[in-house]
Scaffold this active site. Structure first.
Site, PDB file in Angstrom:
ATOM      1  N   CYS A 139       0.733  -1.173   0.148  1.00  0.00           N
ATOM      2  CA  CYS A 139       0.049  -0.040  -0.066  1.00  0.00           C
ATOM      3  C   CYS A 139       0.697   1.132   0.052  1.00  0.00           C
ATOM      4  O   CYS A 139       1.443   1.510  -0.866  1.00  0.00           O
ATOM      5  CB  CYS A 139      -0.981   0.033   1.272  1.00  0.00           C
ATOM      6  SG  CYS A 139      -2.441   0.987   0.893  1.00  0.00           S
ATOM      7  N   HIS A 140       1.093   1.993   1.135  1.00  0.00           N
ATOM      8  CA  HIS A 140       1.654   3.070   1.226  1.00  0.00           C
ATOM      9  C   HIS A 140       3.083   2.755   1.847  1.00  0.00           C
ATOM     10  O   HIS A 140       4.103   3.824   1.878  1.00  0.00           O
ATOM     11  CB  HIS A 140       1.104   4.341   1.942  1.00  0.00           C
ATOM     12  CG  HIS A 140      -0.125   4.921   1.445  1.00  0.00           C
ATOM     13  ND1 HIS A 140      -1.245   4.345   1.391  1.00  0.00           N
ATOM     14  CD2 HIS A 140      -0.204   5.787   0.471  1.00  0.00           C
ATOM     15  CE1 HIS A 140      -2.137   5.092   0.877  1.00  0.00           C
ATOM     16  NE2 HIS A 140      -1.478   6.109   0.274  1.00  0.00           N
ATOM     17  N   GLU A 173      -5.840   7.602  -4.764  1.00  0.00           N
ATOM     18  CA  GLU A 173      -5.959   8.595  -3.783  1.00  0.00           C
ATOM     19  C   GLU A 173      -7.202   9.328  -4.281  1.00  0.00           C
ATOM     20  O   GLU A 173      -7.806   9.930  -3.491  1.00  0.00           O
ATOM     21  CB  GLU A 173      -4.781   9.294  -3.945  1.00  0.00           C
ATOM     22  CG  GLU A 173      -3.328   8.661  -3.654  1.00  0.00           C
ATOM     23  CD  GLU A 173      -3.266   8.243  -2.223  1.00  0.00           C
ATOM     24  OE1 GLU A 173      -4.049   8.549  -1.451  1.00  0.00           O
ATOM     25  OE2 GLU A 173      -2.095   7.820  -1.991  1.00  0.00           O
TER      26      GLU A 173
END
Length: 244
Positions: A139-140, A173
Site C-alpha cells: 500500500c503506502h 488517492e
C-alpha cells in the site's frame, strides 16, 4: 518446530491529522495484522519495529465497517498473540539487521509522513537487502523504498532503480478523496515518486485489486486486500534464495 527465519515487520510511527473528515492516520491495522499472521503461520519469528518504537492504528482502518472477520476477531481478542507482539515493538536503532531475512513494511497514509525521513529504518532496509534479504512493502509502505540505497550500485542508486514495483496509486488517492490532502502537504503520489527513482511503476487493474509485483528481492503490493498475497510472495522469494 524450527523457525523458518525471522521477519522484521515495520510500522509507521506517525499518528495524526490527515483525512478531510478530521480522523487521524496511522499504520493500517490489516496491513500490519495480516502479514504478521501469514509469517507466523509459515513458521517465521516476527519482530515489530518503527522508527521511534511506537505506533497507533489509522482511525479508518479500525472502524467496524473496515474490519473483515479475521481482523475483527483479532481486534476484539486482546489475548491474540498479535497484541503481545505489538507490545514488544522496538525502535529501529535497537534492531540488529543480521537477524532478519525479510523486512516487510506496512502501509497506511501515515507512512507518507515519516518513512521518507526514517533514517534508522532506511539503514536497516539497506543492510538487510545488502545481506541478500527480501524487502517487501504494501500500500503506502513502499514509499520508503526509493530512499533505501543499493550499496552494490556504483552510482548510489536506490534498491528500486530499474525494478518493477506497485503501490497505492494516484487513482486510488482520487477514489479515496485525499489527493488534495496530499498536495496540501507537498506529498507526491507514489506513481511519481517511483518513476523519479528510476523504477517501473505498474498500476493495478483497479485501486482495490489484490495485486502484487515481484522483481528480484523487491516485493510490493497495492492495498489492504494485497497484504496477504504480498507477504506470501515475500516468503516464496526468501525460500527460493535458500535453494540457490
Amino acid at each position: 518446530m524450527a523457525s523458518e527465519g525471522k521477519v522484521l515487520l515495520v510500522a509507521s510511527s506517525y499518528y495524526g491529522p490527515f483525512y478531510p473528515d478530521g480522523m487521524n492516520t496511522g499504520v493500517h491495522f490489516a496491513e500490519l495484522l495480516i502479514p504478521y499472521q501469514v509469517f507466523r503461520e509459515a513458521g517465521y519469528e516476527v519482530q515489530l519495529t518503527s522508527e521511534t518504537g511506537k505506533c497507533k492504528f489509522d482511525d479508518h482502518s479500525i472502524k467496524k465497517s473496515a474490519l473483515g472477520e479475521v481482523e475483527r476477531d483479532a481486534f476484539d481478542n486482546k489475548d491474540n498473540e498479535f497484541w503481545y507482539a505489538l507490545k514488544d515493538i522496538k525502535p529501529a536503532d535497537k534492531i540488529n539487521y543480521k537477524e532478519f531475512c525479510i523486512m516487510f513494511i506496512a502501509g497506511g497514509h501515515a507512512a507518507m509522513f515519516d518513512l521518507p525521513h526514517a533514517t534508522n529504518l532506511q539503514t536497516l532496509a539497506q543492510q538487510i537487502y545488502a545481506s541478500n534479504g527480501v524487502l517487501a512493502a504494501v500500500c503506502h509502505g513502499p514509499v520508503m523504498l526509493p530512499f533505501v540505497d543499493d550499496t552494490k550500485s556504483p552510482e548510489g542508486r536506490s534498491v528500486v532503480y530499474g525494478k518493477k514495483v506497485t503501490a497505492f496509486n494516484s487513482t486510488g488517492e482520487l477514489v479515496m478523496g485525499v489527493s488534495s490532502a496530499l498536495r496540501e502537504r507537498n506529498m507526491q503520489d507514489l506513481n511519481s515518486l517511483f518513476r523519479e527513482a528510476g523504477a517501473e511503476f505498474v498500476d493495478p487493474p483497479t485501486p482495490m485489486s489484490d495485486f502484487t509485483q515481484v522483481d528480484g528481492r523487491i516485493v510490493t503490493g497495492v492495498n489492504p486486500m494485497s497484504a496477504k498475497s504480498t507477504a506470501e510472495a515475500a516468503i516464496k522469494v526468501s525460500q527460493s534464495l535458500r535453494k540457490t
